[in-house]
Design an enzyme around this catalytic site. Structure first.
Site, PDB file in Angstrom:
ATOM      1  N   TYR A  95       0.908  -1.210  -0.168  1.00  0.00           N
ATOM      2  CA  TYR A  95      -0.137   0.093  -0.013  1.00  0.00           C
ATOM      3  C   TYR A  95       0.680   1.149   0.063  1.00  0.00           C
ATOM      4  O   TYR A  95       0.396   2.479  -0.141  1.00  0.00           O
ATOM      5  CB  TYR A  95      -0.823   0.007   1.149  1.00  0.00           C
ATOM      6  CG  TYR A  95      -1.890  -0.937   1.229  1.00  0.00           C
ATOM      7  CD1 TYR A  95      -2.421  -1.589  -0.110  1.00  0.00           C
ATOM      8  CD2 TYR A  95      -2.411  -1.555   2.577  1.00  0.00           C
ATOM      9  CE1 TYR A  95      -3.414  -2.607   0.058  1.00  0.00           C
ATOM     10  CE2 TYR A  95      -3.506  -2.622   2.236  1.00  0.00           C
ATOM     11  CZ  TYR A  95      -4.033  -3.337   1.181  1.00  0.00           C
ATOM     12  OH  TYR A  95      -4.880  -4.074   1.190  1.00  0.00           O
ATOM     13  N   LYS A 114       3.800 -15.290   1.383  1.00  0.00           N
ATOM     14  CA  LYS A 114       3.977 -15.938   0.184  1.00  0.00           C
ATOM     15  C   LYS A 114       5.291 -16.571  -0.264  1.00  0.00           C
ATOM     16  O   LYS A 114       5.740 -15.764  -1.521  1.00  0.00           O
ATOM     17  CB  LYS A 114       3.182 -15.404  -0.989  1.00  0.00           C
ATOM     18  CG  LYS A 114       1.788 -15.442  -0.648  1.00  0.00           C
ATOM     19  CD  LYS A 114       1.097 -16.827  -1.201  1.00  0.00           C
ATOM     20  CE  LYS A 114       0.641 -16.821  -2.503  1.00  0.00           C
ATOM     21  NZ  LYS A 114       0.014 -18.244  -2.791  1.00  0.00           N
ATOM     22  N   ASP A 155      -2.110 -18.020   1.431  1.00  0.00           N
ATOM     23  CA  ASP A 155      -3.324 -18.590   0.862  1.00  0.00           C
ATOM     24  C   ASP A 155      -4.134 -19.803   1.436  1.00  0.00           C
ATOM     25  O   ASP A 155      -5.193 -20.011   1.960  1.00  0.00           O
ATOM     26  CB  ASP A 155      -3.245 -18.951  -0.737  1.00  0.00           C
ATOM     27  CG  ASP A 155      -2.092 -19.729  -0.801  1.00  0.00           C
ATOM     28  OD1 ASP A 155      -0.992 -19.847  -0.087  1.00  0.00           O
ATOM     29  OD2 ASP A 155      -1.791 -20.507  -2.024  1.00  0.00           O
ATOM     30  N   ASP A 162      -4.896  -7.106   6.017  1.00  0.00           N
ATOM     31  CA  ASP A 162      -5.996  -6.643   5.424  1.00  0.00           C
ATOM     32  C   ASP A 162      -7.149  -7.530   5.457  1.00  0.00           C
ATOM     33  O   ASP A 162      -8.336  -7.668   5.979  1.00  0.00           O
ATOM     34  CB  ASP A 162      -5.794  -5.648   4.310  1.00  0.00           C
ATOM     35  CG  ASP A 162      -6.828  -4.793   4.379  1.00  0.00           C
ATOM     36  OD1 ASP A 162      -7.810  -4.717   4.975  1.00  0.00           O
ATOM     37  OD2 ASP A 162      -6.759  -3.983   3.067  1.00  0.00           O
ATOM     38  N   ASP A 212     -10.052  -9.320   8.366  1.00  0.00           N
ATOM     39  CA  ASP A 212     -11.697  -9.102   7.995  1.00  0.00           C
ATOM     40  C   ASP A 212     -12.177 -10.484   7.759  1.00  0.00           C
ATOM     41  O   ASP A 212     -13.345 -10.693   8.528  1.00  0.00           O
ATOM     42  CB  ASP A 212     -11.834  -8.362   6.582  1.00  0.00           C
ATOM     43  CG  ASP A 212     -11.814  -6.956   6.852  1.00  0.00           C
ATOM     44  OD1 ASP A 212     -11.549  -6.271   8.022  1.00  0.00           O
ATOM     45  OD2 ASP A 212     -12.449  -6.187   6.039  1.00  0.00           O
TER      46      ASP A 212
END
Ligand code: NAD
Length: 368
Positions: free
Chosen positions: A142, A192, A225, A249, A253
């Site tokens: 970001y 990852k 993942d 992020d 959630d």
């Protein structure tokens, strides 16, 4: 010794309503537990814009940097939707996070047994769930450069850059290990590393910090993942999950919704330690200003109350008192106390915001 200092920023919408209940609880700790804070209250978001023409006055920013902890309600609302981007209520919150350098975002996902039916997962998968996601908050994709939309040949290309320095990984890893030591002593780090160099470095640095300074904490690594799959398959296998800004992020959630209502979710954002060893810290519910229910006495104050419990534990070394408050919340829920967000239309009359505060205060009294 001087009392610890707490800056309260109720903000907009239901922020002041839920914060009123927290203030009653702070007063209770002063009266009944000899735990007194020097509390100052100030404006943030739309409320600050209305008075000062800015969503965070410089004086308020200075107070936040001085305080031992900041407790924020919520910011924003339709009244401010058309304001220029630079003075939108959310800019006040972003300025606080940036200038306090809050790089470690803590999002617990805790499922109270009494609310297990609210989860989209089966009751036995989530009942008793208590995990914490530590998300790096000030770097990563970001913020990385280069970023933008560029011309390339006869088409455009959108670019963002995932970028982490060793020191950025090091400090957030320490924050996760410290936290694990106060919980069940387990950290699972997610990236990852199979397809991203930044993930390889992340894994290396986390392992190095662990081996050097936290060998007593159980550390595992998982591809993010797979982590997402495991979170919905068997979330109770985790204690602390450590991850970067982007994966955090999404994963936080996802984990939050395992527990049901937005009105139940607290959070903390921690920065570097001050001279006294305490990190700069901002505590806030995950929910927003809920304009659809503002002023109606319908807001659930528990997310904000549990945010104060996090402040007791992580800023004020009052783990036992934090547990007392969390258990009071658990007890009222087990006894059937519900605000409207925790009920179906057929479930009878909900408690108001103040009545939920009353019930939690009564449970605190009963805990003595
Ligand atoms: P929201 O979280 O305010 O509300 C979403 C839904 O959840 C609404 O139906 C609301 O009534 C309900 N809800 C939220 N908190 C609740 C509580 N404590 N008790 C009962 N019900 C609750 O999100 P939104 O509607 O997308 O955003 C409203 C405003 O809040 C916007 O201006 C947005 O920018 C702002 N916002 C602020 C923050 C923050 O301050 N950290 C976070 C998210 C959104």
């Amino acid at each position: 010794m001087a009392n610890p200092t707490l800056l309260i920023l109720p903000g907009d919408g239901i922020g002041p309503e839920v914060m009123d209940q927290v203030t009653r609880i702070i007063d209770w700790f002063g009266a009944k537990r000899d735990l007194t804070f020097d509390v100052e209250t100030d404006l943030v978001g739309g409320a600050a814009y209305d008075k000062h023409g800015t969503p965070l006055h410089d004086d308020t920013m200075a107070k936040a940097l001085e305080a031992d902890a900041v407790l924020l309600g919520a910011v924003g609302g339709p009244k401010y939707d058309d304001l220029d981007f630079s003075v939108k209520p959310e800019r006040g919150l972003l300025r606080l996070r940036k200038e306090m350098d809050l790089f470690s975002n803590l999002r617990p996902a805790q499922c109270f047994d009494a609310l297990a039916d609210f989860s989209s997962l089966k009751k036995d998968v989530v009942a008793g769930l208590d995990i914490m996601i530590v998300r790096e908050l000030t770097s990563g994709v970001y913020f990385g450069e280069p970023r933008g939309i560029f011309e390339e040949g006869n088409e455009r290309v959108g670019i963002n850059t995932q970028r982490y320095t060793e020191s950025e990984i090091d400090r957030v890893a320490r924050s996760a290990f410290e936290l694990a030591r106060r919980r069940n002593n387990k950290v699972c780090s997610m990236e990852k590393a199979n397809v991203m160099e930044s993930g390889i470095l992340w894994r290396e640095v986390v392992q190095r910090v662990h081996d050097a300074d936290y060998p007593d904490v159980e550390l595992s690594h998982m591809y993010a993942d797979n982590g997402a799959m495991q979170l919905v398959r068997a979330p109770k296998q985790f204690d602390v999950i450590l991850t970067d800004n982007l994966f955090g992020d999404i994963l936080s959630d996802c984990a939050a919704m395992l527990t049901g209502s937005l009105g139940m979710l607290p959070s903390a954002s921690l920065g570097a330690p001050n001279a006294d060893g305490r990190p700069k810290a901002l505590y806030e519910p995950v929910h927003g200003s809920a304009p659809d229910i503002t002023g109606q006495g319908k807001a659930n104050p528990i997310a904000c109350i549990l945010s104060f419990a996090m402040a007791l534990r992580y800023s004020f070394d009052q783990g036992d008192e934090a547990t007392r408050l969390e258990q009071a919340v658990e007890k009222v829920l087990a006894d059937g106390a519900r605000t409207a967000d925790l009920m179906g239309p057929e479930d009878g009359t909900p408690l108001s915001t103040t009545e939920m505060g009353d019930a939690i205060l009564a449970a605190l009294d009963a805990s003595l």
